[in-house]
Structures are given as C-alpha cells and as structure tokens.
Design a protein around this motif. Structure first.
Motif, PDB file in Angstrom:
ATOM      1  N   ASP A  72     -11.229 -24.152 -79.783  1.00 20.11           N
ATOM      2  CA  ASP A  72     -12.419 -23.890 -80.626  1.00 20.11           C
ATOM      3  C   ASP A  72     -12.409 -22.587 -81.210  1.00 20.11           C
ATOM      4  N   LYS A  73     -11.777 -21.497 -80.766  1.00 18.94           N
ATOM      5  CA  LYS A  73     -11.932 -20.326 -81.442  1.00 18.94           C
ATOM      6  C   LYS A  73     -10.554 -19.913 -82.485  1.00 18.94           C
ATOM      7  N   GLY A  74      -9.724 -20.941 -82.443  1.00 16.35           N
ATOM      8  CA  GLY A  74      -8.501 -20.932 -83.563  1.00 16.35           C
ATOM      9  C   GLY A  74      -7.373 -20.135 -82.913  1.00 16.35           C
ATOM     10  N   THR A  75      -7.366 -20.248 -81.562  1.00 17.68           N
ATOM     11  CA  THR A  75      -6.286 -19.668 -80.916  1.00 17.68           C
ATOM     12  C   THR A  75      -5.119 -20.660 -80.790  1.00 17.68           C
ATOM     13  N   VAL A  76      -3.705 -20.428 -81.391  1.00 19.01           N
ATOM     14  CA  VAL A  76      -2.752 -21.445 -81.428  1.00 19.01           C
ATOM     15  C   VAL A  76      -1.821 -21.171 -80.387  1.00 19.01           C
ATOM     16  N   GLN A  77      -1.715 -22.150 -79.501  1.00 23.89           N
ATOM     17  CA  GLN A  77      -0.601 -22.090 -78.329  1.00 23.89           C
ATOM     18  C   GLN A  77       0.570 -22.978 -78.982  1.00 23.89           C
ATOM     19  N   TYR A  78       1.988 -22.341 -78.820  1.00 29.91           N
ATOM     20  CA  TYR A  78       3.055 -23.133 -79.485  1.00 29.91           C
ATOM     21  C   TYR A  78       3.832 -23.703 -78.257  1.00 29.91           C
ATOM     22  N   TYR A  79       4.414 -24.500 -78.259  1.00 27.57           N
ATOM     23  CA  TYR A  79       5.323 -25.191 -77.321  1.00 27.57           C
ATOM     24  C   TYR A  79       6.702 -25.615 -77.899  1.00 27.57           C
ATOM     25  N   LYS A  80       7.775 -25.221 -77.403  1.00 29.55           N
ATOM     26  CA  LYS A  80       9.028 -25.503 -77.997  1.00 29.55           C
ATOM     27  C   LYS A  80       9.541 -26.768 -76.979  1.00 29.55           C
ATOM     28  N   THR A  81      10.288 -27.587 -77.513  1.00 28.74           N
ATOM     29  CA  THR A  81      11.033 -28.743 -76.879  1.00 28.74           C
ATOM     30  C   THR A  81      12.495 -28.306 -76.488  1.00 28.74           C
ATOM     31  N   ALA A  82      12.802 -28.743 -75.398  1.00 24.39           N
ATOM     32  CA  ALA A  82      14.303 -28.521 -74.849  1.00 24.39           C
ATOM     33  C   ALA A  82      15.132 -29.621 -75.785  1.00 24.39           C
ATOM     34  N   ARG A  83      14.628 -30.868 -76.101  1.00 22.53           N
ATOM     35  CA  ARG A  83      15.647 -31.737 -76.801  1.00 22.53           C
ATOM     36  C   ARG A  83      15.581 -31.316 -78.442  1.00 22.53           C
ATOM     37  N   ARG A  84      16.682 -31.811 -79.237  1.00 25.24           N
ATOM     38  CA  ARG A  84      16.902 -31.923 -80.304  1.00 25.24           C
ATOM     39  C   ARG A  84      15.967 -32.784 -81.055  1.00 25.24           C
ATOM     40  N   THR A  85      14.900 -32.501 -81.947  1.00 25.54           N
ATOM     41  CA  THR A  85      14.057 -33.351 -82.844  1.00 25.54           C
ATOM     42  C   THR A  85      14.267 -33.073 -84.141  1.00 25.54           C
TER      43      THR A  85
END
Length: 176
Positions: free
Chosen positions: A163-176
């Motif tokens: 809600d405060k605009g904080t972006v949390q990123y996640y990478k994947t181990a698989r190739r997409t």
C-alpha cells in the motif's frame, strides 16, 4: 523567465501523464519529478486543481483526471514498478489487457502485467501464446504464493507492491 518555462513544462507533463493514467497517487507524481521537492509538486497539483484541469483528493492522496475517474489498482501498482526504473525510462504508456503498462528503458522494453489472486490459470492461457523474445515481462502478483502457479513466456521477474508503494522483486530459478 526560465523558471516560468520550467513550471509550464512541469504542468504540461503532469497533464500528459494524467491524461494517460487517469488516476495516480500524489506520491507517485512526486516521485516522477525527483528534481522537484514534494511541496513544489503539490503546489503544481493545487494549481491544476484550482484551474479545473484535474481533481486533487488531498485526504486520499489521489489525483484524478476528472471527477468521474476512479483509481485502477492494477495501474497504481504497475506505476510503482515503473517508478523503480527511473531515470532509465525513455517512454511509457498504459496498455491493453493483459498488459497494464509498457515502458522502454535505454536498453530494454518491458510489459508490466498484474495477475490477481485466483486468475493464474486464465493468465497462463492468455499469455502462453506470446513470444519469448520481447518485451520482458514484469509480473505483479498479489501474493508471493502465486508465483509457482504462473508459467508463460518472457517473465524476467515477479513482484509484489504494498500500500505504501514498496516493490518487492522475486526471481525464478526456472527459465521463463
């Protein structure tokens, strides 16, 4: 004279942005102009509000193009992701479903896609026929648990936006 020209340019840019996105938060517009103090951006928004060029909802911290506009949560979330790429952005615009917005940096093109909880299968089907090569896809999810249920071409990262605009990123181990 130079100061008035800069102010005019900022007012014109706010109008251009609002005509595209229809509704944004005051904080988002302030971040869009990092060279200006927040108070200056708010003064520009007040000026546009007083002249009837946009609607400023101070209590909610929102800016609307017109009183009939309503905030689109997908756009608000995707816009926070866009702001994370400043100052590298060279162009950005609202897109059509399933993409929320598209932007270009000096070296890449990105589509920001929001996948609501419970819509993973639908989005996998809709997006499975897309080409892998370009643009890169940033996928906003409501919850990190959705990530394992999404598999379509071109995903470079998943993220959540609070809600405060904080972006949390996640990478994947698989190739997409």
């Amino acid at each position: 004279m130079q100061l008035r020209k800069q102010q005019h340019n900022h007012l014109a840019e706010i109008n251009r942005i609002m005509s595209m996105y229809q509704a944004l938060s005051c904080r988002q517009l302030s971040r869009l102009f990092p060279e200006l103090p927040c108070e200056k951006v708010m003064a520009l928004l007040e000026r546009l509000h007083k002249t009837g060029r946009l609607v400023l909802l101070r209590e909610e911290g929102l800016v609307l193009l017109t009183k009939d506009c309503s905030p689109n949560q997908d756009i608000l979330s995707a816009f926070w992701v866009l702001l994370d790429f400043l100052p590298e952005i060279t162009y950005h615009a609202v897109s059509d479903f399933p993409t929320v917005l598209t932007f270009f940096t000096k070296s890449d093109a990105y589509d920001v896609i929001h996948v609501a909880e419970g819509k993973e299968n639908l989005m996998n089907q809709v997006l499975s026929s897309l080409k892998e090569d370009a643009p890169r896809r940033l996928v906003v999810v409501d919850l990190p648990g959705q990530i394992s249920r999404l598999n379509f071409p071109g995903i470079c990262a998943f993220c959540t936006v609070d809600d405060k605009g904080t972006v949390q990123y996640y990478k994947t181990a698989r190739r997409t």
